[in-house]
Design an enzyme around this catalytic site. Structure first.
Site, PDB file in Angstrom:
ATOM      1  N   ASN A 198     -46.029  76.139 -19.587  1.00  0.00           N
ATOM      2  CA  ASN A 198     -44.985  75.885 -20.592  1.00  0.00           C
ATOM      3  C   ASN A 198     -45.603  76.147 -21.967  1.00  0.00           C
ATOM      4  O   ASN A 198     -46.816  76.312 -22.087  1.00  0.00           O
ATOM      5  CB  ASN A 198     -44.416  74.469 -20.475  1.00  0.00           C
ATOM      6  CG  ASN A 198     -45.482  73.414 -20.681  1.00  0.00           C
ATOM      7  OD1 ASN A 198     -46.027  73.262 -21.773  1.00  0.00           O
ATOM      8  ND2 ASN A 198     -45.800  72.690 -19.618  1.00  0.00           N
ATOM      9  N   VAL A 208     -46.842  74.772 -10.034  1.00  0.00           N
ATOM     10  CA  VAL A 208     -48.064  75.556  -9.883  1.00  0.00           C
ATOM     11  C   VAL A 208     -49.023  75.274 -11.055  1.00  0.00           C
ATOM     12  O   VAL A 208     -50.254  75.313 -10.891  1.00  0.00           O
ATOM     13  CB  VAL A 208     -47.716  77.056  -9.729  1.00  0.00           C
ATOM     14  CG1 VAL A 208     -47.271  77.696 -11.009  1.00  0.00           C
ATOM     15  CG2 VAL A 208     -48.889  77.827  -9.126  1.00  0.00           C
ATOM     16  N   ASP A 209     -48.481  74.950 -12.213  1.00  0.00           N
ATOM     17  CA  ASP A 209     -49.286  74.592 -13.390  1.00  0.00           C
ATOM     18  C   ASP A 209     -50.162  73.375 -13.072  1.00  0.00           C
ATOM     19  O   ASP A 209     -51.397  73.399 -13.278  1.00  0.00           O
ATOM     20  CB  ASP A 209     -48.327  74.299 -14.562  1.00  0.00           C
ATOM     21  CG  ASP A 209     -49.009  74.232 -15.915  1.00  0.00           C
ATOM     22  OD1 ASP A 209     -50.211  74.526 -15.999  1.00  0.00           O
ATOM     23  OD2 ASP A 209     -48.312  73.888 -16.894  1.00  0.00           O
ATOM     24  N   SER A 213     -40.968  80.978 -13.199  1.00  0.00           N
ATOM     25  CA  SER A 213     -39.645  80.387 -13.514  1.00  0.00           C
ATOM     26  C   SER A 213     -38.806  79.980 -12.296  1.00  0.00           C
ATOM     27  O   SER A 213     -37.726  79.427 -12.470  1.00  0.00           O
ATOM     28  CB  SER A 213     -38.791  81.332 -14.386  1.00  0.00           C
ATOM     29  OG  SER A 213     -39.249  81.351 -15.727  1.00  0.00           O
TER      30      SER A 213
HETATM   31  N1  AR6 Z   1     -49.094  78.331  -5.159  1.00  0.00           N
HETATM   32  C1  AR6 Z   1     -48.152  79.291  -5.268  1.00  0.00           C
HETATM   33  N2  AR6 Z   1     -46.901  79.072  -5.701  1.00  0.00           N
HETATM   34  C2  AR6 Z   1     -46.589  77.791  -6.038  1.00  0.00           C
HETATM   35  C3  AR6 Z   1     -47.502  76.728  -5.968  1.00  0.00           C
HETATM   36  C4  AR6 Z   1     -48.810  77.033  -5.502  1.00  0.00           C
HETATM   37  N3  AR6 Z   1     -49.761  76.091  -5.398  1.00  0.00           N
HETATM   38  N4  AR6 Z   1     -46.874  75.598  -6.380  1.00  0.00           N
HETATM   39  C5  AR6 Z   1     -45.610  75.936  -6.694  1.00  0.00           C
HETATM   40  N5  AR6 Z   1     -45.429  77.264  -6.474  1.00  0.00           N
HETATM   41  P1  AR6 Z   1     -43.002  76.070 -11.025  1.00  0.00           P
HETATM   42  P2  AR6 Z   1     -41.608  77.275 -13.327  1.00  0.00           P
HETATM   43  C6  AR6 Z   1     -44.234  78.091  -6.704  1.00  0.00           C
HETATM   44  O1  AR6 Z   1     -42.059  74.929 -11.004  1.00  0.00           O
HETATM   45  O2  AR6 Z   1     -40.340  77.299 -12.567  1.00  0.00           O
HETATM   46  C7  AR6 Z   1     -44.431  73.143 -14.974  1.00  0.00           C
HETATM   47  O3  AR6 Z   1     -44.246  71.791 -15.252  1.00  0.00           O
HETATM   48  C8  AR6 Z   1     -42.892  77.399  -6.674  1.00  0.00           C
HETATM   49  O4  AR6 Z   1     -42.404  77.305  -5.340  1.00  0.00           O
HETATM   50  O5  AR6 Z   1     -44.447  75.811 -10.841  1.00  0.00           O
HETATM   51  O6  AR6 Z   1     -42.016  78.495 -14.096  1.00  0.00           O
HETATM   52  C9  AR6 Z   1     -44.861  73.933 -16.198  1.00  0.00           C
HETATM   53  O7  AR6 Z   1     -45.723  73.174 -17.018  1.00  0.00           O
HETATM   54  C10 AR6 Z   1     -42.039  78.355  -7.509  1.00  0.00           C
HETATM   55  O8  AR6 Z   1     -41.538  79.413  -6.692  1.00  0.00           O
HETATM   56  O9  AR6 Z   1     -42.892  76.911 -12.426  1.00  0.00           O
HETATM   57  C11 AR6 Z   1     -43.547  74.205 -16.870  1.00  0.00           C
HETATM   58  O10 AR6 Z   1     -43.130  73.089 -17.628  1.00  0.00           O
HETATM   59  C12 AR6 Z   1     -43.043  78.950  -8.494  1.00  0.00           C
HETATM   60  O11 AR6 Z   1     -44.345  78.589  -8.013  1.00  0.00           O
HETATM   61  C13 AR6 Z   1     -42.602  74.419 -15.705  1.00  0.00           C
HETATM   62  O12 AR6 Z   1     -43.179  73.706 -14.611  1.00  0.00           O
HETATM   63  C14 AR6 Z   1     -42.900  78.469  -9.923  1.00  0.00           C
HETATM   64  O13 AR6 Z   1     -42.515  77.096  -9.915  1.00  0.00           O
HETATM   65  C15 AR6 Z   1     -42.524  75.880 -15.312  1.00  0.00           C
HETATM   66  O14 AR6 Z   1     -41.536  76.046 -14.316  1.00  0.00           O
END
Ligand code: AR6
Length: 180
Positions: free
Chosen positions: A34, A43-44, A131
């Site tokens: 973010n 993932v963050d 996203s």
């Molecule tokens: N490995 C691979 N993919 C993953 C993993 C992992 N370990 N964990 C989750 N995913 P998201 P966004 C996938 O929510 O939508 C955070 O709080 C998950 O299934 O991580 O861009 C940041 O700080 C999804 O398909 O990121 C921001 O505030 C993808 O990763 C916000 O979330 C992205 O999900 C960003 O939201």
């Protein structure tokens, strides 16, 4: 690169792998961050947990220098304790129905991350579905943009030599497979 993982599917210079991106040993993995760069969930959170405090410290320094990272842009840190040497932190758009420029901003995430990788001579980069989690971007639309932008960039650039799409679950893997 084709033998990077026996369970990865190969589409030219693009690989599709289902699993946890924090275990992926490409030169860089991309973080769906973010604008504060100070961590979060999804993932963050997983990347900062697995990579240790060194990554967050570098993020703090970048934030102090440039005030964070605008949506669609990308910044580079080292990988800390991760198997990847670097992390490219990019900030995807929050899905707002699709009429707020989300598609262009998401395309910018892929382009700017790839440009940063090329500028730093990185050979391989792995992307999560930016996203498509907390930010709510529809997975199929996001995968179409991701594949289009990565293919276009690879056509015009020798580096990175290989790009890995990391699907976290079976549904995401299937969606990428359709696009590829
Ligand atoms: N490995 C691979 N993919 C993953 C993993 C992992 N370990 N964990 C989750 N995913 P998201 P966004 C996938 O929510 O939508 C955070 O709080 C998950 O299934 O991580 O861009 C940041 O700080 C999804 O398909 O990121 C921001 O505030 C993808 O990763 C916000 O979330 C992205 O999900 C960003 O939201």
């Amino acid at each position: 690169a084709a033998n990077w993982r026996p369970d990865a599917q190969t589409f030219g210079r693009i690989l599709l792998y289902q699993g946890d991106i924090t275990r992926v040993d490409t030169d860089a993995i991309v973080n769906a961050a973010n604008s504060s760069l100070l961590g979060g969930g999804g993932v963050d959170g997983a990347i900062h947990r697995a990579g240790g405090p060194a990554i967050l410290e570098e993020c703090r320094q970048i934030k102090a220098r440039q005030g964070g990272c605008p949506t669609g842009e990308a910044v580079l840190t080292t990988g800390g304790a991760l198997p990847a040497s670097y992390v490219i932190h990019t900030v995807g758009p929050v899905w707002n129905g699709g009429t707020k420029g989300e598609a262009e901003l998401l395309a910018n995430c892929y382009r700017n991350s790839l440009r940063l990788a090329a500028e730093n001579q990185l050979t391989s980069v792995a992307f999560p579905g930016i996203s498509t989690g907390i930010y709510g971007y529809p997975k199929a639309d996001a995968a179409r943009i991701a594949v289009r932008e990565v293919q276009a960039f690879l056509k015009g650039n020798e580096l990175p030599a290989t790009v890995v799409f990391v699907a976290y679950d079976e549904e995401a893997r299937w969606v990428y497979e359709q696009e590829l």
